[in-house]
Structures are given as C-alpha cells and as structure tokens.
Design a protein around this motif. Structure first.
Motif, PDB file in Angstrom:
ATOM      1  N   THR A   1     -65.341  59.436 -25.426  1.00  0.00           N
ATOM      2  CA  THR A   1     -64.123  58.355 -24.863  1.00  0.00           C
ATOM      3  C   THR A   1     -62.783  58.963 -25.160  1.00  0.00           C
ATOM      4  O   THR A   1     -62.272  59.152 -26.454  1.00  0.00           O
ATOM      5  N   THR A   2     -61.939  59.188 -24.237  1.00  0.00           N
ATOM      6  CA  THR A   2     -60.586  59.687 -24.479  1.00  0.00           C
ATOM      7  C   THR A   2     -59.551  58.548 -23.950  1.00  0.00           C
ATOM      8  O   THR A   2     -59.957  57.817 -22.989  1.00  0.00           O
ATOM      9  N   PHE A   3     -58.583  58.382 -24.651  1.00  0.00           N
ATOM     10  CA  PHE A   3     -57.730  57.321 -24.128  1.00  0.00           C
ATOM     11  C   PHE A   3     -56.502  57.888 -23.139  1.00  0.00           C
ATOM     12  O   PHE A   3     -56.352  58.878 -23.253  1.00  0.00           O
ATOM     13  N   GLY A   4     -56.487  57.066 -22.332  1.00  0.00           N
ATOM     14  CA  GLY A   4     -55.645  57.611 -20.997  1.00  0.00           C
ATOM     15  C   GLY A   4     -54.305  56.713 -21.081  1.00  0.00           C
ATOM     16  O   GLY A   4     -53.590  56.677 -22.149  1.00  0.00           O
ATOM     17  N   ASN A   5     -53.751  56.208 -19.745  1.00  0.00           N
ATOM     18  CA  ASN A   5     -52.516  55.685 -19.850  1.00  0.00           C
ATOM     19  C   ASN A   5     -52.376  54.398 -20.857  1.00  0.00           C
ATOM     20  O   ASN A   5     -53.489  53.621 -20.914  1.00  0.00           O
ATOM     21  N   SER A   6     -51.191  54.269 -21.305  1.00  0.00           N
ATOM     22  CA  SER A   6     -51.087  53.014 -22.181  1.00  0.00           C
ATOM     23  C   SER A   6     -50.980  52.029 -21.438  1.00  0.00           C
ATOM     24  O   SER A   6     -50.271  51.983 -20.349  1.00  0.00           O
ATOM     25  N   ASN A   7     -51.025  50.657 -21.855  1.00  0.00           N
ATOM     26  CA  ASN A   7     -50.931  49.355 -21.201  1.00  0.00           C
ATOM     27  C   ASN A   7     -50.237  48.623 -22.097  1.00  0.00           C
ATOM     28  O   ASN A   7     -50.302  48.520 -23.301  1.00  0.00           O
ATOM     29  N   PHE A   8     -49.392  47.702 -21.659  1.00  0.00           N
ATOM     30  CA  PHE A   8     -48.616  46.533 -22.349  1.00  0.00           C
ATOM     31  C   PHE A   8     -48.753  45.102 -21.495  1.00  0.00           C
ATOM     32  O   PHE A   8     -48.820  45.078 -20.369  1.00  0.00           O
ATOM     33  N   GLU A   9     -48.258  44.289 -22.403  1.00  0.00           N
ATOM     34  CA  GLU A   9     -48.231  42.765 -21.783  1.00  0.00           C
ATOM     35  C   GLU A   9     -47.077  42.177 -22.332  1.00  0.00           C
ATOM     36  O   GLU A   9     -46.670  42.298 -23.559  1.00  0.00           O
TER      37      GLU A   9
END
Length: 169
Positions: A67-75
């Motif tokens: 698994t490679t990390f893609g776009n960051s997410n925030f809340e």
C-alpha cells in the motif's frame, strides 16, 4: 523530561484573510487575527488529518500486496460559544468567532499552536498548524445544556502541519 498536561496549552487564532504562505504566516497577521481560544468549545474542537487515500501500487516483481499513501485527507469542526447581551442580542466584540464562521462558504484560516499557554502572545519562530477552511451552515449542538453554542462543520481546503511564524509583515 516531564510530560506536560494539555490543559490551556492550545492557542487558536482565526484569520479572515488567507495569507500568501500558510507555512510562514507573518507575526502581524496572527496578532491582528481573532483570538478564539476562549470562544470555542474544548470538548468537540477538532481540526486534524485523517487517514490518507491509499493506492495499491507496487512493482510487478514484488510479492504480495503493498500500500502506498496517496492524497491527504482532513476533517474539522469548531463549536463557537455565543456571547449575547441581557436581551439575547449578540455582543459584537465578543461574538466574533461565530460571526467569522456563520455564513456558509466563508473562507478562513484556523491557526493553532500547542505548547505555551493559550494567552502567551504569538512570537516569531513559534511552530503552528494552519488549516484553510470553508464553512458549512451552523448547526445546533447535540447537547443543548451549558452555554449557548453552534457547531460549524469545516471543509479543509489546505493544511500546513508544521508552519513557523515569520517575523514582520
């Protein structure tokens, strides 16, 4: 090295104008922003990264899954405490956090510093996190007890997780 309790060690300032560089916000912008630390509800304040998107990418020669990390997410969500006079009308000077967040689509920058007490002034070199957000409609809180308050869902548009306060303008 002793551990430090978190109580009163988060300073939150809201900027109604987006600075040119979120990673190096000028000291003058922070000192003229809205001091929000005593005007937001602690139990449900949250601006944070969440799990990043994942991408199942690996070379053909690799065995198994990777698994490679893609776009960051925030809340994010801020509950503004309301400041009303004896007749129930807003105290304009004190109700500024609600005012800055109340209109759907408002774009603000929420800057938070953890470490020094909340009432220590911003200083050049301070480390902070900054979140450029747009607001949704204010919502009524689940818990109507206590202070009058409104919940502001935030859509994070941009974030800097390790900014440094720049001296000057």
């Amino acid at each position: 090295m002793p551990l430090t309790l978190a109580d009163a060690r988060k300073k939150v300032t809201i900027l109604t104008a987006v600075p040119a560089d979120l990673a190096a916000i000028p000291l003058t912008a922070l000192t003229s922003g809205i001091e929000a630390s005593c005007k937001i509800n602690k139990p449900d304040y949250r601006l944070s990264p969440t799990a990043s998107d994942t991408v199942p990418d690996q070379p053909l020669c690799a065995e198994g899954n990777a698994t490679t990390f893609g776009n960051s997410n925030f809340e994010g969500s801020i509950t503004s405490l309301r400041f009303l006079d004896a007749t129930g009308k807003p105290e304009t000077a004190e109700d500024e956090v609600y005012d800055a967040l109340r209109v759907k689509g408002s774009r603000v920058v929420v800057v938070e510093r953890t470490g020094p007490k909340w009432d220590e002034p911003w200083a050049a070199g301070d480390i902070y996190r900054a979140f450029e957000v747009i607001t949704d409609n204010p919502q009524e809180p689940q818990d109507m007890a206590g202070y009058i308050k409104n919940v502001h869902p935030l859509g994070v548009q941009n974030a800097v997780l390790h900014g440094v306060v720049a001296a000057g303008a």
